[in-house]
Design a protein around this motif. Sequence first.
Motif, PDB file in Angstrom:
ATOM      1  N   LYS A 116       0.817  -1.202   0.000  1.00 39.60           N
ATOM      2  CA  LYS A 116       0.000   0.000   0.000  1.00 39.60           C
ATOM      3  C   LYS A 116       0.864   1.271   0.000  1.00 39.60           C
ATOM      4  N   TYR A 117       2.063   1.168   0.532  1.00 41.72           N
ATOM      5  CA  TYR A 117       2.899   2.361   0.707  1.00 41.72           C
ATOM      6  C   TYR A 117       4.224   2.262  -0.042  1.00 41.72           C
ATOM      7  N   ILE A 118       4.678   3.430  -0.512  1.00 45.60           N
ATOM      8  CA  ILE A 118       6.028   3.520  -1.058  1.00 45.60           C
ATOM      9  C   ILE A 118       6.938   3.892   0.105  1.00 45.60           C
ATOM     10  N   VAL A 119       7.950   3.085   0.358  1.00 45.67           N
ATOM     11  CA  VAL A 119       8.848   3.391   1.469  1.00 45.67           C
ATOM     12  C   VAL A 119      10.151   3.979   0.923  1.00 45.67           C
ATOM     13  N   MET A 120      10.450   5.225   1.363  1.00 47.75           N
ATOM     14  CA  MET A 120      11.699   5.871   0.956  1.00 47.75           C
ATOM     15  C   MET A 120      12.576   6.030   2.180  1.00 47.75           C
ATOM     16  N   ILE A 121      13.858   5.773   2.021  1.00 46.26           N
ATOM     17  CA  ILE A 121      14.753   5.930   3.170  1.00 46.26           C
ATOM     18  C   ILE A 121      15.954   6.796   2.810  1.00 46.26           C
ATOM     19  N   GLY A 122      16.542   7.414   3.826  1.00 46.55           N
ATOM     20  CA  GLY A 122      17.720   8.250   3.608  1.00 46.55           C
ATOM     21  C   GLY A 122      18.416   8.595   4.910  1.00 46.55           C
ATOM     22  N   GLY A 123      19.568   9.265   4.798  1.00 50.10           N
ATOM     23  CA  GLY A 123      20.389   9.621   5.952  1.00 50.10           C
ATOM     24  C   GLY A 123      21.823   9.208   5.701  1.00 50.10           C
ATOM     25  N   ALA A 124      22.748   9.836   6.430  1.00 49.75           N
ATOM     26  CA  ALA A 124      24.177   9.670   6.135  1.00 49.75           C
ATOM     27  C   ALA A 124      24.665   8.219   5.964  1.00 49.75           C
ATOM     28  N   PRO A 125      24.325   7.286   6.861  1.00 50.96           N
ATOM     29  CA  PRO A 125      24.940   5.957   6.724  1.00 50.96           C
ATOM     30  C   PRO A 125      24.229   5.037   5.730  1.00 50.96           C
ATOM     31  N   ILE A 126      23.123   5.504   5.132  1.00 47.47           N
ATOM     32  CA  ILE A 126      22.308   4.624   4.287  1.00 47.47           C
ATOM     33  C   ILE A 126      22.942   4.478   2.899  1.00 47.47           C
ATOM     34  N   THR A 127      22.833   3.283   2.340  1.00 46.29           N
ATOM     35  CA  THR A 127      23.337   3.020   0.997  1.00 46.29           C
ATOM     36  C   THR A 127      22.261   2.272   0.205  1.00 46.29           C
TER      37      THR A 127
END
Lengths: 212, 354
Positions: A171-182
């Motif tokens: 149902k949802y689009i999940v977006m992630i981010g932040g300095a350590p994320i790849t």
Amino acid sequence: MSILEEISEFLQKGKRKNVKALIEQALEEGIDPKMILKEGLMSGMSIIGGKFKREEVFVPDVMMAARAMNVGLSILEPKLVEAGNEPIGRVVIGTVQGDLHDIGKNLTAMLLKGAGFEIYDMGVDVSAEAFLEKAEEVNADIIGLSALLSTTMLQMKEVIDLLKEKNLRDKYIVMIGGAPITNEFAEEIGADYYTPDAASAAEAAKKAVESK
Amino acid sequence: MTNRENLLSLLRRQGYEHVPVEFVLCPHLQELCKEKLGAEDYEEYFGFPWRRVDDLKLADQDVEKFRKFYERPLAEGADIDLWGVGHEKSPNSMHMTYMRHPMEDMETLEEVMEYPFPDFAHADGSHQPEQVKKIKEQDLVALGDMQMTIWECAWYMRSMEELFCDMGDENEIAEFLFDKVTELSLIRAKAYANAGVDVLFLGDDIGMQHTIMMSEELYCRWIKPRLKKIIDEVKRINPEIIIFYHSCGFIEPMIPHLIEAGVDVLNPIQSECMDFGEIYQKYGDKISFHGTIGTQTVMPKGTPEEVKEAVWKNLDIAGEKGGLFVAPTHMLEPEVPLENILAYVEACRTYRRS
Ligand code: B12
């Protein structure tokens, strides 16, 4: 230069007072508030976002532009409501549980707003349950998760696992981010999008809701 | 060489005999070290080469006076520091706190001017020469820790967004606030220098993961001259004093500015953000380094072997003159295995130049 281009220019320079005055003038001249939003504010935010991505400008410039946008929006919003303007999507965004960094998350929220999204900012230290509850409540399209610590990035997986558990993952689009994320990490936990910066996040979000 | 001579000579790139160790542990790891190693005081247990000297003591320790500046009240149990900055606790984030800014809602210069800044001009520094003497007698280096010197100090009181807008608007609030924190930092710095510390540790975060936090132009307009002023005055008191400067993240474009301002040692060179080999090649003849062992990567996630290799590789880059006080780049958080901390220490102790 047209008045809308002028609004965009002043917004990019973070000149709140000029933006305000010009929007008032544009409204008096009978220009459609939706046009002012699109060609003035949103176009300005998109240009400043692009410059931020190319490292021609930095955090302060985006923050000042976002301020000017907010001043502009506060005048436009009542007119937009009258005109029945719909956001291009709804985003629930926040920093994951245990993490208190919010500068990058705020910047991402600003640029998403500048791209025409309606933003529900949950703040910092947000539990998986709280993300889900809010997303359901406001009928969100996107859940945006921010984490700046190698410890707390694991919380992102908790959110995705909870969605799966409740049969709501699609149902949802999940977006992630932040300095350590790849990218690898995003794939590993099964997030839909990772972007290294806030301007790319706004672009990706637009594409994502269009193809949803 | 004595322990003191060894570190000072290493920092001055004049050679060294042994590799000193140093790191900061979160409360959880401190407990773990007590339990597993019997290390009551980990600085002593691992033989750190320096000790901190206490800052000036304010006559007025009352922080309740700041509460009225929070229109939205602080959460229950929040701490207020001597600058009036609120630190709200969270049950989920261990030792970490969420910062609240007492000057965030201020709109006029008058409001900012009336703020009860800590009165360092009338603070007590009588303990400092005594502490310095004791530390030196133990063959240790005396350290004055004054990170969050100008930019962060002002940002924490005003909030980053407000302060950036003040700077962008070129308004009087930014000018006054930066002058004020510089004045107060200068008083503290001079007290440390007069007391005889060997090292003064300054710092302000101006880097993010992959870019600088603000443009060079903005940095040079507002912060660099004030940092230079502090360093100049301190070096006038003691030309031999070694100035450390901390900024997390990617700060390569700022390094020439920091060198010009008078910084001698740069911390922490986050390995995830900058390549130490490259940085060393470009700037290693003008500035020394402290850190380089990544706390986002190798310390929490590497094997003990990988930790050792990282330490040795960077020491090799710096070579026999020294110029690298090798250490983890940040406080070690709970997810760092004890084996990796011990591996770092062992790598330092067993290092032989290849
Ligand atoms: C500023 C800062 C702080 C400030 C935070 C202020 C605030 N209100 O946010 C303060 C001083 C309070 C702080 C505290 C701490 N910090 Co800190 N902090 C930083 C620093 C220097 C910059 C982060 C930042 O704001 N960058 C600016 C923004 C714009 O960038 P960004 O967050 O990366 O966001 C961009 C993108 O990532 C992306 N993005 C961000 N979120 C999202 C979300 C989505 C959905 C998308 C698509 C994109 C996206 O878009 C943004 C704009 O382009 C970093 C250094 C670094 N290398 O990043 C350390 C850093 C993150 N901190 C670190 C640490 C350890 C801490 C502390 C634990 C220190 C301590 N021991 O107390 C505490 C933790 C508090 C907590 N529980 O969260 C470490 C983390 C190491 C690790 N193990 O992972 C870092 C990397 C520093 C280091 N030397 O190692 N910190």
